[in-house]
Design an enzyme around this catalytic site. Structure first.
Site, PDB file in Angstrom:
ATOM      1  N   HIS A  58      69.934  43.392  51.283  1.00  0.00           N
ATOM      2  CA  HIS A  58      69.742  42.112  50.591  1.00  0.00           C
ATOM      3  C   HIS A  58      69.924  40.954  51.571  1.00  0.00           C
ATOM      4  O   HIS A  58      70.552  41.102  52.627  1.00  0.00           O
ATOM      5  CB  HIS A  58      70.736  41.984  49.437  1.00  0.00           C
ATOM      6  CG  HIS A  58      72.158  42.105  49.889  1.00  0.00           C
ATOM      7  ND1 HIS A  58      72.804  41.087  50.558  1.00  0.00           N
ATOM      8  CD2 HIS A  58      73.028  43.136  49.836  1.00  0.00           C
ATOM      9  CE1 HIS A  58      74.008  41.480  50.874  1.00  0.00           C
ATOM     10  NE2 HIS A  58      74.182  42.729  50.463  1.00  0.00           N
ATOM     11  N   ASP A  65      74.256  47.086  53.227  1.00  0.00           N
ATOM     12  CA  ASP A  65      74.630  47.536  54.578  1.00  0.00           C
ATOM     13  C   ASP A  65      75.115  48.987  54.539  1.00  0.00           C
ATOM     14  O   ASP A  65      74.788  49.773  55.419  1.00  0.00           O
ATOM     15  CB  ASP A  65      75.680  46.597  55.221  1.00  0.00           C
ATOM     16  CG  ASP A  65      76.922  46.422  54.372  1.00  0.00           C
ATOM     17  OD1 ASP A  65      76.966  46.942  53.234  1.00  0.00           O
ATOM     18  OD2 ASP A  65      77.869  45.758  54.832  1.00  0.00           O
TER      19      ASP A  65
END
Ligand SMILES: *[C@@H]1O[C@H](CO)[C@@H](O)[C@H](O)[C@H]1NC(C)=O
Ligand SMILES: *[C@@H]1O[C@H](CO)[C@@H](O)[C@H](O)[C@H]1NC(C)=O
Length: 479
Positions: free
Chosen positions: A97, A379
Site C-alpha cells: 500500500h 510489507d
C-alpha cells in the site's frame, strides 16, 4: 561481489529516479559523489558515472527518504523489456500500500497533523486525482467481496485516522498504474480492447489502505474503469496463504527470528540510550516507549516534513530518528545473514508463489484468463516473497513498492515461455536463486518459466533440509 554491488547500485538508482530533484534539495540531500575512478571508502563500486548516486556510507536519512518514496514526475523502469520476438502473456503485480498515517501513537504527544482528504491544490498531485475521487464516490456495487464492501473507497478524513492512506499514497499508486498502463496496455496490448472481468485477478487484504491502493493503481492502469468489470477478492491473511496457512514450522522459524531481533537490540547500547532519552522526554517508562514502536510515527513526521513532537521536557529530534533508523538497517542486514528469516520466508511465501506459478502455467497453456493479477498487500507480504526468491540485497519494501512477475512467450518457439522479475522497476531476474546461474548454463537471453516452476514446486523446500513439498516442510520435526 561485482554482482552484489551492481545490484545495490541499480536498486539505488531506480529508487533515486523516483524523487523530484526539488524534494532532494529541500531535504538537503543531494549526495556529493566522493568517488574517484569508481571506488570509495566503503568499497561500493560505481559502475555508471552519475552525479546523483548513493552516499558512500550507509546513511539512515537517505534510506528513510527512499522508504518514503515521494512521487516524482518521471520514473524510469525496466518493466516490459524483452527481445522483440517475445510476446507478453501475463503480468502478476504485488504491491505494498502507499504512504499511510502511523499505526501507533507516541504516548503523551500530539499526533502529526496530516490531512487525508484528497485535494488538487496539495502536493503531491496527479492529474487523475479528482476523476479518481468522483469515480470512487459513485460506489462499487457488487465489485467487492465481503467484507471489503464495508470499507471506504478512498481516504477522506481531515485528520487522518490511524493507518489511513494519505494523498501521497493515492498518488503513488495512480502513478504506478499509469506507468504499468503505458507499458503493458499501450505498448504490449496485454488486454484486448473488449477485456472482461475474467482477465483480471484482483485480491486485497481487508484494510482500507490496501483496498484503496489497489483501486488507485487500477484506476491509473485501466483505460476504462468500469465497476461492472471489477471484482476484488478478500484475502484474510497478510501472507496471502489462503487455504494453506497452517504451517507450524514456519511459526518456529518466526519465533527464532524474533529472538534474534531481540538479542540484536540488546547489544545496541546507543539504541537503548536513545529510547531512554525519548522516554524521558515524553515522561513514560522506556519499555512503554519502545512498545509504542516510535519509528512508525517518526517516519510519518519525516516523510511529511512535519517536525518531531516536543514536550515541556524537550523535543524528539533527528538524532533519535537516525539512531533508530540505522538500527533497522542493521537488523535487516543481520536478518539476511542469519537465515532464520529465510526459513520463515520460504514457507510463508510458498502458497502465493505456488498460486502465481499456477496462473502462469495456465496462461502458458493458452488460457486467456487472469492475464493481469494484482495483489494489494503489505510489507509483511512482499518481504518474505523477496527473501524466498533469494533477493537478499533488495531493500525493505517502501511505500507503494511493486514486485512484478512477467510471463513471455517466444514467438519463434511458441511452446517456450520465460519469466522476468522486477522490483520497483529494476530487473532482478538474474539475482533470484532460480535464475542467477542461468547465463553460465544457457545461451538463452531470458529466464525459462520452468526454472521458476521447479523452484516453487521443489527446490525451495530442499533449502529447508531435504523435504520436497510444502506439507512435509511445514510439519518437519526438530527444526
Ligand atoms: C517543510 O517545512 C519547513 C518548515 O517546517 C518549511 O519551511 C518548508 O517549506 C517545508 N517544505 C516542504 C517541501 O513542504
Ligand atoms: C499449489 O498449486 C496447486 C495447483 O496449481 C494446488 O493443487 C496445490 O494445492 C497448491 N499447493 C499449495 C501448498 O499451495
Amino acid at each position: 561481489m561485482l554482482f552484489r554491488n551492481r545490484f545495490l547500485l541499480l536498486l539505488a538508482l531506480a529508487a533515486l529516479l523516483a524523487f523530484v530533484s526539488l524534494s532532494l534539495q529541500f531535504f538537503h540531500l543531494i549526495p556529493v559523489s566522493v568517488a574517484k575512478n569508481g571506488v570509495n571508502g566503503k568499497s561500493r563500486k560505481r559502475i555508471m558515472p552519475d552525479p546523483v548516486t548513493e552516499p558512500p556510507v550507509m546513511d539512515p536519512v537517505y534510506e528513510a527518504l527512499l522508504y518514503c518514496n515521494i512521487p516524482s514526475v518521471a520514473e524510469r523502469s525496466m518493466e516490459g523489456h524483452a527481445p522483440h520476438h517475445f510476446k507478453l502473456v501475463s503480468v502478476h503485480v504485488f504491491i505494498r500500500h502507499g504512504d499511510r498515517y502511523p499505526l501507533y501513537v507516541i504516548p503523551k504527544t500530539k499526533r502529526p497533523e496530516i490531512d487525508c482528504t484528497l485535494v488538487a491544490n496539495r502536493k503531491p498531485y496527479h492529474p487523475k486525482l479528482e476523476a479518481f475521487v468522483s469515480h470512487m464516490a459513485k460506489g462499487s456495487g457488487a465489485s467487492l467481496e465481503s467484507p471489503l464492501h464495508s470499507l471506504p473507497l478512498y481516504p477522506s478524513h481531515p485528520l487522518c485516522e490511524m493507518g489511513e492512506l494519505t494523498q501521497t499514497g493515492v498518488v503513488q499508486h495512480l502513478q504506478n498504474g499509469q506507468l504499468l498502463r503505458d507499458i503493458y496496455l499501450k505498448k504490449h496490448k496485454l488486454l484486448p480492447g473488449d477485456w472482461s472481468t475474467d482477465q483480471l485477478y484482483l485480491e486485497t487484504t481487508g484494510k482500507s489502505r490496501t483496498l484503496q491502493s489497489g483501486l488507485a493503481l487500477l484506476y491509473g492502469f485501466l483505460p476504462d474503469f468500469d465497476w461492472k468489470k471489477i471484482y476484488f477478492r478478500h484475502q484474510p491473511s497478510a501472507l496471502f496463504c489462503s487455504g494453506n496457512c497452517y504451517c507450524p514450522v514456519r511459526n518456529q522459524y518466526l519465533e527464532k527470528e524474533q529472538r534474534r531481533q531481540y538479542l540484536l537490540r540488546l547489544k545496541n547500547s546507543q539504541l537503548e540510550k536513545t529510547y531512554g532519552e525519548m522516554a524521558r522526554i515524553v515522561d513514560i517508562p522506556t519499555k512503554q516507549l519502545r512498545a509504542a514502536n516510535p519509528i512508525d510515527s517518526m517516519l510519518c513526521h519525516f516523510c511529511h516534513n512535519v517536525s518531531f513532537p516536543c514536550t515541556k521536557n524537550g523535543c524528539i529530534d533527528m538524532e533519535h530518528f537516525k539512531v533508530i533508523k540505522m538500527h533497522q538497517i542493521e537488523d535487516e542486514r543481520e536478518r539476511q545473514e542469519k537465515k532464520l528469516y529465510l526459513g520463515y520466508a520460504l514457507l510463508g511465501a510458498h502458497p502465493i508463489l505456488n498460486q502465481t506459478v499456477g496462473r502462469m502455467q495456465r496462461a502458458a497453456e493458452g488460457r486467456r484468463e487472469e492475464l493481469f493479477a494484482l495483489y494489494s498487500a503489505h510489507d509483511v507480504t512482499l518481504s518474505p516473497v523477496l527473501s524466498a526468491l533469494g533477493l537478499t540485497e533488495a531493500r525493505f519494501p517502501r511505500f507503494a513498492a511493486r514486485l512484478i512477475f512477467e510471463l513471455w512467450q517466444d514467438r519463434e518457439k511458441p511452446s517456450e515461455h520465460a519469466v522476468r522479475i522486477l522490483y520497483n522497476g529494476v530487473d532482478v531476474t538474474f539475482h533470484t536463486s532460480f535464475c542467477q546461474d542461468h547465463h553460465k548454463r544457457s545461451p538463452k537471453p531470458m529466464c525459462p518459466l520452468e526454472n521458476l516452476v521447479r523452484f516453487v514446486k521443489r527446490d525451495m523446500f530442499v533449502a529447508l533440509g531435504g523435504t520436497t513439498n510444502y506439507y512435509d516442510a511445514c510439519h518437519r520435526e526438530g527444526v
